[in-house]
Design a protein around this motif. Structure first.
Motif, PDB file in Angstrom:
ATOM      1  N   ILE A  34       0.863  -1.168   0.000  1.00 38.97           N
ATOM      2  CA  ILE A  34       0.000   0.000   0.000  1.00 38.97           C
ATOM      3  C   ILE A  34       0.904   1.223   0.000  1.00 38.97           C
ATOM      4  CG2 ILE A  34      -0.255  -0.054   2.522  1.00 38.97           C
ATOM      5  CD1 ILE A  34      -3.174   1.002   2.001  1.00 38.97           C
ATOM      6  N   ARG A  35       0.597   2.158  -0.889  1.00 41.69           N
ATOM      7  CA  ARG A  35       1.417   3.366  -1.054  1.00 41.69           C
ATOM      8  C   ARG A  35       0.506   4.568  -0.926  1.00 41.69           C
ATOM      9  NH1 ARG A  35       4.164   7.748  -1.813  1.00 41.69           N
ATOM     10  NH2 ARG A  35       5.872   7.843  -3.301  1.00 41.69           N
ATOM     11  N   ASP A  36       0.794   5.400   0.069  1.00 37.96           N
ATOM     12  CA  ASP A  36       0.023   6.632   0.213  1.00 37.96           C
ATOM     13  C   ASP A  36       0.855   7.809  -0.278  1.00 37.96           C
ATOM     14  OD1 ASP A  36       1.473   8.073   2.378  1.00 37.96           O
ATOM     15  OD2 ASP A  36       0.653   6.574   3.731  1.00 37.96           O
ATOM     16  N   PHE A  37       0.203   8.943  -0.375  1.00 36.01           N
ATOM     17  CA  PHE A  37       0.868  10.171  -0.818  1.00 36.01           C
ATOM     18  C   PHE A  37       0.669  11.256   0.233  1.00 36.01           C
ATOM     19  CE2 PHE A  37      -0.180   7.544  -4.417  1.00 36.01           C
ATOM     20  CZ  PHE A  37       1.063   7.417  -5.010  1.00 36.01           C
ATOM     21  N   GLY A  38       0.929  10.848   1.468  1.00 35.93           N
ATOM     22  CA  GLY A  38       0.871  11.752   2.607  1.00 35.93           C
ATOM     23  C   GLY A  38       2.213  12.432   2.803  1.00 35.93           C
ATOM     24  N   PRO A  39       2.498  12.853   4.030  1.00 34.97           N
ATOM     25  CA  PRO A  39       3.730  13.607   4.276  1.00 34.97           C
ATOM     26  C   PRO A  39       5.001  12.774   4.389  1.00 34.97           C
ATOM     27  CG  PRO A  39       2.459  13.434   6.294  1.00 34.97           C
ATOM     28  CD  PRO A  39       1.623  12.831   5.197  1.00 34.97           C
ATOM     29  N   GLY A  40       4.894  11.437   4.470  1.00 34.28           N
ATOM     30  CA  GLY A  40       6.079  10.621   4.725  1.00 34.28           C
ATOM     31  C   GLY A  40       6.495  10.770   6.178  1.00 34.28           C
ATOM     32  N   GLN A 100      10.225  11.317   1.368  1.00 34.32           N
ATOM     33  CA  GLN A 100      10.058  12.638   1.945  1.00 34.32           C
ATOM     34  C   GLN A 100      11.141  13.573   1.422  1.00 34.32           C
ATOM     35  OE1 GLN A 100      10.632  13.273   6.268  1.00 34.32           O
ATOM     36  NE2 GLN A 100       8.462  13.841   6.287  1.00 34.32           N
ATOM     37  N   LYS A 101      10.695  14.664   0.817  1.00 32.64           N
ATOM     38  CA  LYS A 101      11.590  15.725   0.346  1.00 32.64           C
ATOM     39  C   LYS A 101      12.729  15.198  -0.529  1.00 32.64           C
ATOM     40  CE  LYS A 101      10.446  18.409   4.392  1.00 32.64           C
ATOM     41  NZ  LYS A 101      10.839  18.858   5.703  1.00 32.64           N
ATOM     42  N   GLY A 102      12.380  14.322  -1.482  1.00 32.64           N
ATOM     43  CA  GLY A 102      13.367  13.826  -2.430  1.00 32.64           C
ATOM     44  C   GLY A 102      14.251  12.709  -1.933  1.00 32.64           C
ATOM     45  N   LYS A 103      13.908  12.133  -0.791  1.00 29.70           N
ATOM     46  CA  LYS A 103      14.716  11.054  -0.233  1.00 29.70           C
ATOM     47  C   LYS A 103      13.800   9.883   0.125  1.00 29.70           C
ATOM     48  CE  LYS A 103      18.086  10.163   3.408  1.00 29.70           C
ATOM     49  NZ  LYS A 103      18.767  10.716   4.579  1.00 29.70           N
ATOM     50  N   ARG A 104      14.269   8.671  -0.151  1.00 28.15           N
ATOM     51  CA  ARG A 104      13.558   7.462   0.239  1.00 28.15           C
ATOM     52  C   ARG A 104      14.401   6.709   1.262  1.00 28.15           C
ATOM     53  NH1 ARG A 104      13.554   4.242  -4.256  1.00 28.15           N
ATOM     54  NH2 ARG A 104      15.315   3.080  -3.445  1.00 28.15           N
ATOM     55  N   VAL A 105      13.772   6.378   2.385  1.00 26.22           N
ATOM     56  CA  VAL A 105      14.420   5.557   3.411  1.00 26.22           C
ATOM     57  C   VAL A 105      13.561   4.312   3.577  1.00 26.22           C
ATOM     58  CG1 VAL A 105      15.192   5.431   5.809  1.00 26.22           C
ATOM     59  CG2 VAL A 105      15.313   7.617   4.586  1.00 26.22           C
ATOM     60  N   THR A 106      14.186   3.142   3.437  1.00 24.75           N
ATOM     61  CA  THR A 106      13.464   1.883   3.564  1.00 24.75           C
ATOM     62  C   THR A 106      13.921   1.157   4.822  1.00 24.75           C
ATOM     63  OG1 THR A 106      13.222   1.701   1.169  1.00 24.75           O
ATOM     64  CG2 THR A 106      12.913  -0.321   2.448  1.00 24.75           C
ATOM     65  N   TYR A 107      12.941   0.755   5.606  1.00 24.55           N
ATOM     66  CA  TYR A 107      13.156   0.066   6.870  1.00 24.55           C
ATOM     67  C   TYR A 107      12.694  -1.383   6.738  1.00 24.55           C
ATOM     68  CZ  TYR A 107      12.878   4.927   8.491  1.00 24.55           C
ATOM     69  OH  TYR A 107      13.042   6.275   8.651  1.00 24.55           O
ATOM     70  N   GLN A 108      13.446  -2.299   7.299  1.00 23.80           N
ATOM     71  CA  GLN A 108      13.045  -3.701   7.413  1.00 23.80           C
ATOM     72  C   GLN A 108      12.637  -3.914   8.861  1.00 23.80           C
ATOM     73  OE1 GLN A 108      13.158  -6.262   4.981  1.00 23.80           O
ATOM     74  NE2 GLN A 108      12.176  -7.585   6.488  1.00 23.80           N
ATOM     75  N   LEU A 109      11.412  -4.397   9.074  1.00 23.20           N
ATOM     76  CA  LEU A 109      10.913  -4.659  10.416  1.00 23.20           C
ATOM     77  C   LEU A 109      10.752  -6.153  10.592  1.00 23.20           C
ATOM     78  CD1 LEU A 109       9.431  -1.896   9.249  1.00 23.20           C
ATOM     79  CD2 LEU A 109       8.499  -1.935  11.542  1.00 23.20           C
ATOM     80  N   GLU A 110      11.308  -6.692  11.665  1.00 19.58           N
ATOM     81  CA  GLU A 110      11.177  -8.113  11.958  1.00 19.58           C
ATOM     82  C   GLU A 110      11.504  -8.343  13.421  1.00 19.58           C
ATOM     83  OE1 GLU A 110      13.759 -10.078   9.242  1.00 19.58           O
ATOM     84  OE2 GLU A 110      15.492  -8.943   9.870  1.00 19.58           O
ATOM     85  N   PRO A 145       6.893  11.255  -5.241  1.00 18.44           N
ATOM     86  CA  PRO A 145       6.242  12.189  -4.313  1.00 18.44           C
ATOM     87  C   PRO A 145       6.305  11.660  -2.877  1.00 18.44           C
ATOM     88  CG  PRO A 145       4.606  11.049  -5.661  1.00 18.44           C
ATOM     89  CD  PRO A 145       5.955  10.653  -6.175  1.00 18.44           C
ATOM     90  N   ASP A 146       6.151  12.565  -1.922  1.00 18.90           N
ATOM     91  CA  ASP A 146       6.169  12.195  -0.510  1.00 18.90           C
ATOM     92  C   ASP A 146       5.098  11.152  -0.216  1.00 18.90           C
ATOM     93  OD1 ASP A 146       8.151  14.070  -0.223  1.00 18.90           O
ATOM     94  OD2 ASP A 146       6.983  15.428   1.037  1.00 18.90           O
ATOM     95  N   GLY A 147       5.331  10.386   0.812  1.00 17.29           N
ATOM     96  CA  GLY A 147       4.361   9.389   1.242  1.00 17.29           C
ATOM     97  C   GLY A 147       5.043   8.202   1.884  1.00 17.29           C
ATOM     98  N   LEU A 148       4.265   7.152   2.054  1.00 17.89           N
ATOM     99  CA  LEU A 148       4.733   5.945   2.722  1.00 17.89           C
ATOM    100  C   LEU A 148       4.286   4.734   1.923  1.00 17.89           C
ATOM    101  CD1 LEU A 148       6.157   5.947   5.515  1.00 17.89           C
ATOM    102  CD2 LEU A 148       4.010   5.151   6.478  1.00 17.89           C
ATOM    103  N   GLU A 149       5.132   3.709   1.864  1.00 15.21           N
ATOM    104  CA  GLU A 149       4.749   2.440   1.244  1.00 15.21           C
ATOM    105  C   GLU A 149       5.063   1.317   2.216  1.00 15.21           C
ATOM    106  OE1 GLU A 149       5.116   0.090  -2.947  1.00 15.21           O
ATOM    107  OE2 GLU A 149       6.885   1.192  -2.289  1.00 15.21           O
ATOM    108  N   ILE A 150       4.081   0.468   2.435  1.00 13.79           N
ATOM    109  CA  ILE A 150       4.264  -0.717   3.257  1.00 13.79           C
ATOM    110  C   ILE A 150       4.237  -1.909   2.308  1.00 13.79           C
ATOM    111  CG2 ILE A 150       3.305  -2.168   5.074  1.00 13.79           C
ATOM    112  CD1 ILE A 150       2.442   1.411   5.158  1.00 13.79           C
TER     113      ILE A 150
END
Length: 175
Positions: A65-71, A119-129, A148-153
Motif C-alpha cells: 500500500i502506497r500513500d501520498f501523505g507527508p512521509g 520525503q523531500k526527495g529522499k527514500r528511506v526503507t526500513y526492514q521490520l522483523e 512524491p512524498d508518502g509511505l509504502e508498506i
C-alpha cells in the motif's frame, strides 16, 4: 505512595498484540493500513489523490500500500512504529484511530515487512522483523528519489495468505 502500572516490552506482550488482537488478521491488516493511508492523505491535504493498493495474486503474491501523505522522518518512524498505544492522531477528530496499533498490524500476518518513507526527495526503507520475539528495525536503503512524498508498506510473500483468502482478495480487487 501511589505508583502507575507499566507494560513491559517483552516477547509475550508483543505476541499478544501482534497475533491475538485480530479475529481476522488479513482483513484487519488491510483495514488498518488503508485507514492509515487515508489519514496520511488528510494530514497532507491530498484528498484528490487515491492511495495505491496491491493485493496478492497467484502471480504476484505480495501486498503493498502506497500513500501520498507527508512521509516520515526517522524520529517520526520510531515514534509511530515502536510505541504501542502512542499515536500522532490523538486529539485529531479528522483522522481515524489513535491507539497506535494499526502501523504494527502487518506482524499479525507476516514475520517481517518493509516500510519506505518518501520525503523531500529522499527514500528511506526500513526492514521490520522480530528478534527473540521482540520487534526490531534496520534501515536497509537510503536513496534520492523523484517520487512524491508518502509511505509504502510492503509485505513480501503472501502466497499462503492469498491461497487461504483467495475469495476475499478477489472480492476486494473487484471493488
Amino acid at each position: 505512595m501511589k505508583r502507575t502500572f507499566e507494560i513491559a516490552a517483552t516477547s509475550a506482550a508483543f505476541d499478544i498484540l501482534a497475533n491475538k488482537l485480530y479475529s481476522n488478521p488479513r482483513l484487519a491488516v488491510l483495514r488498518e493500513l488503508c485507514t492509515n493511508a487515508n489519514d496520511a492523505h488528510i494530514v497532507a491535504n491530498n484528498l484528490d489523490r487515491n492511495f495505491v493498493l496491491h493485493i496478492p495474486t497467484a502471480d504476484s503474491p505480495f501486498f503493498s500500500i502506497r500513500d501520498f501523505g507527508p512521509g516520515l522522518t526517522v524520529d517520526e518512524f520510531e515514534l509511530i512504529y515502536f510505541n504501542f498505544f502512542v499515536s500522532t492522531k490523538q486529539g485529531d477528530d479528522s483522522q481515524t484511530g489513535n491507539f497506535g496499533l494499526g502501523a504494527k498490524s502487518p506482524f499479525a500476518c507476516a514475520n517481517s515487512f518493509k516500510v519506505s518513507s518518501y520525503q523531500k526527495g529522499k527514500r528511506v526503507t526500513y526492514q521490520l522483523e522480530p528478534e527473540d520475539g521482540v520487534p526490531t528495525y534496520e534501515i536497509v536503503e537510503e536513496a534520492e528519489t523523484l517520487e512524491p512524498d508518502g509511505l509504502e508498506i510492503f509485505i513480501d510473500d503472501w502466497k499462503d495468505e492469498y491461497k487461504r483468502d483467495m475469495y476475499l482478495w478477489k472480492k476486494i480487487a473487484m471493488n
